[in-house]
Design an enzyme around this catalytic site. Structure first.
Site, PDB file in Angstrom:
ATOM      1  N   ARG A  27       0.725  -1.284  -0.007  1.00 29.87           N
ATOM      2  CA  ARG A  27       0.013  -0.075  -0.029  1.00 29.87           C
ATOM      3  C   ARG A  27       0.792   1.227  -0.106  1.00 29.87           C
ATOM      4  NH1 ARG A  27      -5.234  -0.933   2.173  1.00 29.87           N
ATOM      5  NH2 ARG A  27      -5.222   1.518   3.065  1.00 29.87           N
ATOM      6  N   TRP A  74       2.460   5.906   4.827  1.00 32.10           N
ATOM      7  CA  TRP A  74       2.782   6.562   3.510  1.00 32.10           C
ATOM      8  C   TRP A  74       2.481   7.986   3.930  1.00 32.10           C
ATOM      9  CZ3 TRP A  74       0.652   9.098  -0.816  1.00 32.10           C
ATOM     10  CH2 TRP A  74       1.630   8.880  -1.972  1.00 32.10           C
ATOM     11  N   ASN A 100      -5.166   5.962  10.104  1.00 33.14           N
ATOM     12  CA  ASN A 100      -4.964   6.348   8.654  1.00 33.14           C
ATOM     13  C   ASN A 100      -6.087   7.295   8.319  1.00 33.14           C
ATOM     14  OD1 ASN A 100      -3.126   4.288   8.289  1.00 33.14           O
ATOM     15  ND2 ASN A 100      -4.815   2.731   7.398  1.00 33.14           N
ATOM     16  N   GLY A 101      -5.722   8.169   7.267  1.00 30.48           N
ATOM     17  CA  GLY A 101      -6.736   9.306   7.025  1.00 30.48           C
ATOM     18  C   GLY A 101      -6.039  10.683   7.346  1.00 30.48           C
ATOM     19  N   GLU A 484      -3.467  13.507 -23.364  1.00 33.25           N
ATOM     20  CA  GLU A 484      -3.408  12.460 -22.408  1.00 33.25           C
ATOM     21  C   GLU A 484      -3.987  11.211 -22.943  1.00 33.25           C
ATOM     22  OE1 GLU A 484      -1.777  12.167 -19.779  1.00 33.25           O
ATOM     23  OE2 GLU A 484      -2.717  10.593 -18.684  1.00 33.25           O
ATOM     24  N   LYS A 488      -1.880   7.715 -22.998  1.00 26.53           N
ATOM     25  CA  LYS A 488      -2.105   6.506 -22.401  1.00 26.53           C
ATOM     26  C   LYS A 488      -2.150   5.469 -23.291  1.00 26.53           C
ATOM     27  CE  LYS A 488      -1.683   7.083 -18.957  1.00 26.53           C
ATOM     28  NZ  LYS A 488      -1.494   8.435 -18.353  1.00 26.53           N
ATOM     29  N   GLU A 491       1.628   4.523 -24.467  1.00 19.34           N
ATOM     30  CA  GLU A 491       2.583   3.956 -23.481  1.00 19.34           C
ATOM     31  C   GLU A 491       2.058   2.544 -23.221  1.00 19.34           C
ATOM     32  OE1 GLU A 491       2.781   6.196 -19.992  1.00 19.34           O
ATOM     33  OE2 GLU A 491       0.795   6.609 -19.731  1.00 19.34           O
ATOM     34  N   HIS A 507      -3.883  21.015 -40.721  1.00 19.86           N
ATOM     35  CA  HIS A 507      -2.444  21.217 -41.015  1.00 19.86           C
ATOM     36  C   HIS A 507      -1.515  20.230 -41.061  1.00 19.86           C
ATOM     37  CE1 HIS A 507      -3.749  25.476 -40.863  1.00 19.86           C
ATOM     38  NE2 HIS A 507      -4.413  25.243 -39.721  1.00 19.86           N
TER      39      HIS A 507
HETATM   40  C1  G6P Z   1       6.961   8.950 -16.042  1.00 20.26           C
HETATM   41  C2  G6P Z   1       5.837   8.266 -15.850  1.00 20.26           C
HETATM   42  C3  G6P Z   1       4.458   9.023 -16.288  1.00 20.26           C
HETATM   43  C4  G6P Z   1       4.544  10.632 -15.376  1.00 20.26           C
HETATM   44  C5  G6P Z   1       5.812  11.207 -15.853  1.00 20.26           C
HETATM   45  C6  G6P Z   1       6.251  12.317 -14.865  1.00 20.26           C
HETATM   46  O1  G6P Z   1       7.177   8.951 -17.478  1.00 20.26           O
HETATM   47  O2  G6P Z   1       5.570   6.953 -16.521  1.00 20.26           O
HETATM   48  O3  G6P Z   1       3.255   8.486 -15.702  1.00 20.26           O
HETATM   49  O4  G6P Z   1       3.628  11.205 -15.929  1.00 20.26           O
HETATM   50  O5  G6P Z   1       7.140  10.383 -15.523  1.00 20.26           O
HETATM   51  O6  G6P Z   1       6.148  11.964 -13.489  1.00 20.26           O
HETATM   52  P1  G6P Z   1       5.812  12.667 -12.349  1.00 20.26           P
HETATM   53  O7  G6P Z   1       6.110  11.619 -11.010  1.00 20.26           O
HETATM   54  O8  G6P Z   1       6.671  13.880 -12.267  1.00 20.26           O
HETATM   55  O9  G6P Z   1       4.653  13.225 -12.375  1.00 20.26           O
END
Ligand code: G6P
Length: 611
Positions: A27, A74, A100-101, A484, A488, A491, A507
């Site tokens: 976690r 964390w 936690n929280g 984005e 996604k 990658e 263009h």
């Molecule tokens: C890497 C990760 C991405 C992330 C980027 C920036 O390429 O694979 O998912 O957006 O780094 O990372 P950061 O921790 O600075 O947001």
């Protein structure tokens, strides 16, 4: 985010606590600790780093006893350090708590405890709880003292407390953060997560919000915090599958993190919206008001997905604050000779807080006198430590390499920052802010509603997973969502995907369009809707296969394109928060259909600490 385990019974507590913490390590962790009753005192052992470091320290200190609590942290308040690690104690060392929280009103509670003479050693919100219990135990028993304390806490908690004055019980409470009681043979366990105790028992009761449990070696009882009524709890049997538990029942971390977004967006907002929803506060900016009044330009530096969140932020800030905003790839910014001065507010956005280029860009801005601000998820990370001020996302650990929940949390924090600036610069009044914020506050439920009813995306993925190219087009606030979506897709699925402003298509990218080419349009109802419909017509005229992201109730697009994915309605500035969700899911489904590892795409790293 963090993990809790506690034990009361006849066995030695420490090994049970350590093995439970190991089960919770997935976690997220940066420090951990235990508190064990040795028959005379509560012995606390805490260490930063992995559980193995704590385990070695415990082997040395050997706290022997059959009652104990433990926590893997964390960080949310205060950097990872031994002082900030749980369990936290009161002044006398007789109370130990793990939590936690987030306690939202901890600053005011701490202030009054300090004025009463309490001494604090950590920066955490949790430590106030131990001191409050100490305070009430001067006049009440342990159980009543915990109840009196809980009644004053605002925010979220999964809480576990023990006391040296009554070392025969563990008291637990839940509001917003999970807690279970595990029932063994003459022994009991408490945990934030069943995975911590499955080696010992599969019989658990789940606490509900507003419930308090008192667990003794002879039994347990649960009651309602507010009316004291006994809660009749059912014992449930957990079917054990560690892998599924770590992933919360999802096949992958990415899917889990996508589905966590209703909660992570709420967590990003926590503590910032005040005065009945009409004023935004950022603790880190308090005391800097004079400096902020001199700001005349905002520069955002970031990489990858965080860069796209920056582009959304530009749109929101220009719209609400009416201040010039530049968004720069950190890797480019640092090697130019950028015009930065002390009137610039430079925001570094980074999930990990460790991205080397973002950190270097930030340092450059700082050298040139700018006020620097961090928007990070990982508490105590290098960027979080290097900035003048900042806000955390509180999204919990993001384990999948492809960022999903961090993106929506970044946009949420930046939306709040935009409203904050608009208020500071007198661009909006309280009524206007209230209206805008009420739309933002509705987003988590809208994301939830969308995710609960989603079915169309998987069907569309089946049709397109063999594509070799995909084009993503959007305008205005949703141009970054097109970028984005394409990121996604490429990658994860390794399909070539390109995001582009819809009008720019003419263009160049339009040359790619043929009857094989899937083109995804973000075409929700906003100020550029008519323009984007014209762009859709241009693609249709060239035989392209169009998938449109549309607002629920927009029946027109169905007559124009092959596939429509409907998302709930919101105001234009917040539409990226909803529109990106089907993009994440489409990349997810196409990737799994292609048989690739969705959580660990080839060649990529979660945290890029080299330039
Ligand atoms: C890497 C990760 C991405 C992330 C980027 C920036 O390429 O694979 O998912 O957006 O780094 O990372 P950061 O921790 O600075 O947001």
């Amino acid at each position: 985010m963090c993990g809790i385990i506690g034990y009361i019974g006849k066995k030695e507590a420490s090994p049970i606590l350590i093995s439970g913490l190991r089960r919770l390590e997935y976690r997220g962790y940066d420090s951990a600790g235990v508190s064990v009753w040795n028959g005379r005192d509560l012995v606390n052992v805490k260490r930063t780093g992995r559980i193995s470091v704590l385990s070695d320290a415990i082997d040395e200190k050997r706290p022997v006893g059959s009652l104990g609590i433990a926590h893997t942290r964390w960080a949310t308040h205060g950097a990872p350090s031994e002082e900030n690690a749980h369990p936290h104690s009161d002044c006398s060392g007789k109370v130990a708590v793990v939590h936690n929280g987030i306690i939202e009103n901890f600053v005011s509670l701490k202030k009054s405890l300090l004025s009463e003479g309490h001494k604090f050693i950590s920066e955490t919100d949790t430590e106030v709880i131990a001191h409050m219990i100490e305070k009430y135990m001067k006049v009440e028993d342990f159980e009543s003292a915990v109840v009196s304390t809980l009644k004053l806490l605002e925010g979220a908690y999964g809480l576990v407390a023990i006391s040296a004055d009554e070392p025969d019980k563990i008291i637990v409470a839940k509001k917003g953060s999970p807690l279970v009681i595990g029932i063994g043979d003459g022994e009991y366990f408490v945990a934030s997560d069943t995975s911590a105790i499955l080696d010992h028992t599969k019989n658990v009761i789940y606490l509900d919000d507003g419930e308090v449990g008192v667990v003794e070696s002879g039994g347990y009882r649960v009651f309602n915090l507010h009316d004291n009524s006994v809660a009749d709890k059912m014992i449930e049997e957990v079917s054990a599958n560690m892998d599924a538990i770590e992933k919360g029942g999802f096949d992958t971390f990415m899917l889990k993190e996508i589905f966590e977004q209703p909660e992570s967006i709420v967590n990003a907002m926590r503590g910032h919206i005040t005065e009945g929803g009409s004023v935004v506060k950022f603790g880190g900016l308090e005391g800097h008001e004079k400096r902020l009044s001199e700001i005349n330009r905002v520069i955002i530096v970031a990489c990858g997905t965080s860069f796209h969140a920056g582009l959304v932020a530009r749109w929101m800030m220009e719209e609400l604050v009416k201040i010039p905003v530049e968004v720069e790839y950190a890797s480019e910014f640092r090697y130019r000779n950028p015009i930065v001065d002390e009137n610039c507010f430079v925001i570094a956005i980074s999930q990990s807080g460790e991205t080397a280029d973002t950190l270097a860009a930030l340092k450059l801005a700082k050298e040139r006198g700018a006020f620097t601000y961090g928007v990070c998820n990982v508490v105590g990370s290098s960027i979080a430590r290097a900035v003048d001020a900042g806000a955390y996302l509180h999204a919990g650990p993001e384990i999948s390499v492809a960022s999903t929940k961090a993106f929506t949390s970044q946009i949420t924090v930046l939306a709040l920052l935009s409203v904050y600036f608009a208020q500071q610069f007198g661009k909006i009044n309280k009524n206007e802010a209230h209206k805008i914020l009420s739309h933002l506050e509705q987003i988590p439920n809208k994301v939830k509603e969308y995710l609960e009813n989603v079915k169309d995306v998987e069907e569309i993925a089946k049709e397109f997973y063999n594509a070799t190219n995909i084009l993503y087009l959007g305008r205005g606030a949703n141009f970054p969502v097109a970028l984005e979506g394409a990121l996604k897709m490429k990658e994860l699925s390794y399909i070539h995907a390109e995001g582009c402003p819809a009008a720019e298509m003419k263009h160049g990218p339009i040359a790619l369009i043929d009857k094989e080419m899937p083109v995804i349009f973000i075409a929700t109802k906003d100020s550029t809707y008519d323009k984007i419909v014209s762009n859709i017509q241009e693609v249709k005229a060239r035989g392209g296969r169009v998938i449109a992201i549309a607002t629920v109730g927009d029946n027109y697009l169905e007559t124009l394109v092959e596939h429509v994915i409907y998302v709930p309605e919101t105001i234009e500035i917040f539409s990226p928060l909803l529109n990106v969700i089907p993009m994440q899911l489409l990349a997810y489904y196409i990737t799994t259909m292609k048989g690739h590892d969705v959580d660990k795409p080839r060649n990529l790293a979660k945290s890029v600490t080299v330039e």
